[in-house]
Design an enzyme around this catalytic site. Structure first.
Site, short mmCIF file in Angstrom:
data_model
loop_
_atom_site.label_atom_id
_atom_site.label_comp_id
_atom_site.label_asym_id
_atom_site.label_seq_id
_atom_site.Cartn_x
_atom_site.Cartn_y
_atom_site.Cartn_z
N SER A 1 -14.17 34.10 -5.76
CA SER A 1 -15.30 33.40 -5.18
C SER A 1 -16.11 32.73 -6.29
O SER A 1 -15.57 31.92 -7.03
CB SER A 1 -16.16 34.36 -4.35
OG SER A 1 -17.12 33.66 -3.61
N ASP B 1 2.26 36.84 15.46
CA ASP B 1 1.91 38.10 14.81
C ASP B 1 0.41 38.21 14.52
O ASP B 1 -0.01 39.06 13.74
CB ASP B 1 2.68 38.25 13.50
CG ASP B 1 2.50 37.04 12.57
OD1 ASP B 1 1.74 36.12 12.93
OD2 ASP B 1 3.12 37.03 11.49
N ASP C 1 -10.08 32.42 5.21
CA ASP C 1 -11.37 32.52 4.52
C ASP C 1 -12.42 31.72 5.27
O ASP C 1 -12.33 30.49 5.37
CB ASP C 1 -11.21 31.99 3.09
CG ASP C 1 -12.41 32.28 2.21
OD1 ASP C 1 -13.51 32.50 2.75
OD2 ASP C 1 -12.25 32.28 0.97
N HIS D 1 -12.11 36.33 2.93
CA HIS D 1 -12.71 35.92 1.66
C HIS D 1 -12.51 36.97 0.58
O HIS D 1 -13.19 38.00 0.57
CB HIS D 1 -14.20 35.64 1.85
CG HIS D 1 -14.85 35.05 0.65
ND1 HIS D 1 -14.52 33.80 0.16
CD2 HIS D 1 -15.80 35.53 -0.20
CE1 HIS D 1 -15.24 33.54 -0.92
NE2 HIS D 1 -16.02 34.58 -1.15
#
Length: 351
Positions: A76, A153, A280, A320
Site C-alpha cells: 500500500s 468459484d 482490492d 488490500h
C-alpha cells in the site's frame, strides 16, 4: 504511532538486521503536515532513505562488517515507498517487494476523493449504504462475472476480461434506477481536464466499500487541508476538478512516484517483485498494471525483458494487501490479521 514492531520482530526472527520508522509522523492523521514541509518531505521519500543509511551504518558498527544484501518489504503506502526507493535511490536495496502500489499518489488521493460527488452523502436519493455494497452489489457482481473464466468459484480471476456491473435487471426492492446509474458512474475511469488520471475500480472490490460511505475519503480530506492548501479549515466538501489539477501540479517533493525509467536499479542488478490483489477495494489493482505498462513503454522493454529484473503478480481474489477469498498468504506476519492498514494505510509506513 505506526512503527510496526511486528514487522521488526518478523524480520529479526529471520536473522535480518531490521530498521523501521513511522515515516516522520503519527500515521493516523495528516495534521502533522500542517505548516511542516519537512514532515511532508519525510513522508514523500526522506524517512525511508535516511533510515536505510542509518541502518546500514549501525549494522556495520555492531557486527564489525558491512551488510551483504539489503531488502525491502511493504504494501500500500509501503508499496509506494519501496517503489520510490527503486526510482530515486537505486543503491538502497538489492531487492524490493512492493504490494498494492500507491503509485501516482496525487491522482490516487484525488481519485479516492472524487467518489463523494458521485455517491452523494447518506441522505442523497442516489446514495447506497456500505452495507448494501457488501450484501447486495458485491454478490451481484460476483454472480455476473465469476463464470467468465470458466470456473464458478467465487473469484473473479481477471477483472479486466469484462465490465459486468449492474447489467442485470434491477429488482424493485433493492435499488432505484438513480442508484443503479450512480453505481455505473462509480465504475468509470477517473479523468482530470479530459485526461485519464486513474483507472476504474475493479469489479470484485466492493467488499471493502470504504470510498462509498457518504463522506469524503478521510485521507483525501487531510491531504488537501494540510498539504495542498495548508489550511485546516478548508471546506473539502467542495473539492472538484480544479483541486485535483492543482494537486497534480504541486506534487510536493515529487510524491507522485511515477518515474517510468528504473534503469539505474536494473543496471545494478536490483530485483523488484510487485503484486496486487485483484479484489482490492482500496487501491484499484489496475493501477499497478498501469505502472507496469508505463515502465514498459518508457524503457522500451517487452514483458520478457522486464522479467529479467521485475516480476509483477496479480493475486486473484485477494483484497488490500491481504484477506479475501483468493489464494493469498500473509507470510506468517500476524500484524496483517486485524487489518492494521486501517490505521496506517494513508500516511503511515510499512517498512
Amino acid at each position: 504511532m505506526c512503527i510496526q514492531y511486528e514487522d521488526l520482530a518478523y524480520s529479526a526472527a529471520l536473522s535480518f538486521a531490521t530498521v523501521g520508522a513511522n515515516n516522520g509522523h503519527n500515521g493516523t492523521s495528516g495534521v502533522p503536515f500542517l505548516n511542516k514541509p519537512g514532515v511532508i518531505e519525510d513522508f514523500a521519500y526522506r524517512s525511508i532513505h535516511t533510515g536505510v543509511a542509518i541502518g546500514k551504518t549501525l549494522t556495520s558498527s555492531f557486527y564489525g562488517s558491512p551488510h551483504t544484501t539489503s531488502f525491502y518489504l511493504g504494501c500500500s503506502t509501503g508499496g509506494r515507498q519501496g517503489l520510490k526507493s527503486v526510482q530515486d535511490f537505486p543503491e538502497d536495496f538489492d531487492g524490493v517487494v512492493a504490494g498494492a502500489l500507491a503509485a501516482d499518489f496525487n491522482h490516487l488521493l484525488s481519485w479516492s476523493g472524487h467518489f463523494y460527488a458521485i455517491t452523494g452523502n447518506s441522505s442523497a436519493s442516489r446514495f447506497v449504504s456500505p452495507e448494501k455494497w457488501v450484501t447486495l452489489i458485491h454478490p451481484d457482481v460476483i454472480a455476473q462475472c465469476d463464470g467468465i473464466d470458466g470456473v464458478e468459484d467465487g473469484i473473479i480471476e481477471d477483472p479486466n476480461l469484462y465490465f459486468c456491473v449492474m447489467k442485470r435487471k434491477r429488482r424493485e426492492d433493492c435499488i432505484t434506477e438513480e442508484q443503479a446509474e450512480m453505481i455505473r458512474e462509480v465504475y468509470k475511469p477517473f479523468f482530470i481536464q479530459r485526461k485519464l488520471a486513474f483507472p476504474r475500480p475493479q469489479p470484485g472490490g466492493e467488499n471493502i466499500p470504504i470510498m462509498y460511505t457518504g463522506e469524503l475519503f478521510g485521507y483525501t480530506s487531510d491531504w488537501f487541508r494540510y498539504v495542498i492548501y495548508n489550511d485546516s479549515s478548508y471546506d473539502v466538501t467542495t473539492l472538484g476538478e480544479e483541486d485535483w489539477a492543482l494537486a497534480e501540479q504541486r506534487n510536493p517533493f515529487n510524491i507522485a512516484t511515477w518515474n517510468g525509467n528504473i534503469s539505474s536499479f536494473r543496471d545494478r542488478q536490483g530485483k523488484l517483485i510487485a503484486y496486487h490483489g485483484q479484489a482490492d477495494g482500496i487501491i484499484t489493482s489496475a493501477n499497478s498494471e498501469r505502472y507496469y505498462e508505463h515502465v514498459s513503454s518508457t524503457m522500451g522493454l517487452d514483458p520478457s525483458q522486464l522479467n529479467e529484473f521485475w516480476r509483477f503478480f496479480r493475486i486473484s481474489g485477494m483484497e488490500h494487501c491481504s484477506g479475501g477469498v483468493g489464494a493469498w498468504t500473509d507470510l506468517g506476519r500476524s500484524w496483517r490479521r486485524g487489518w492494521k492498514w486501517r490505521q496506517c494505510y494513508g500516511f503511515g509506513v510499512e517498512p
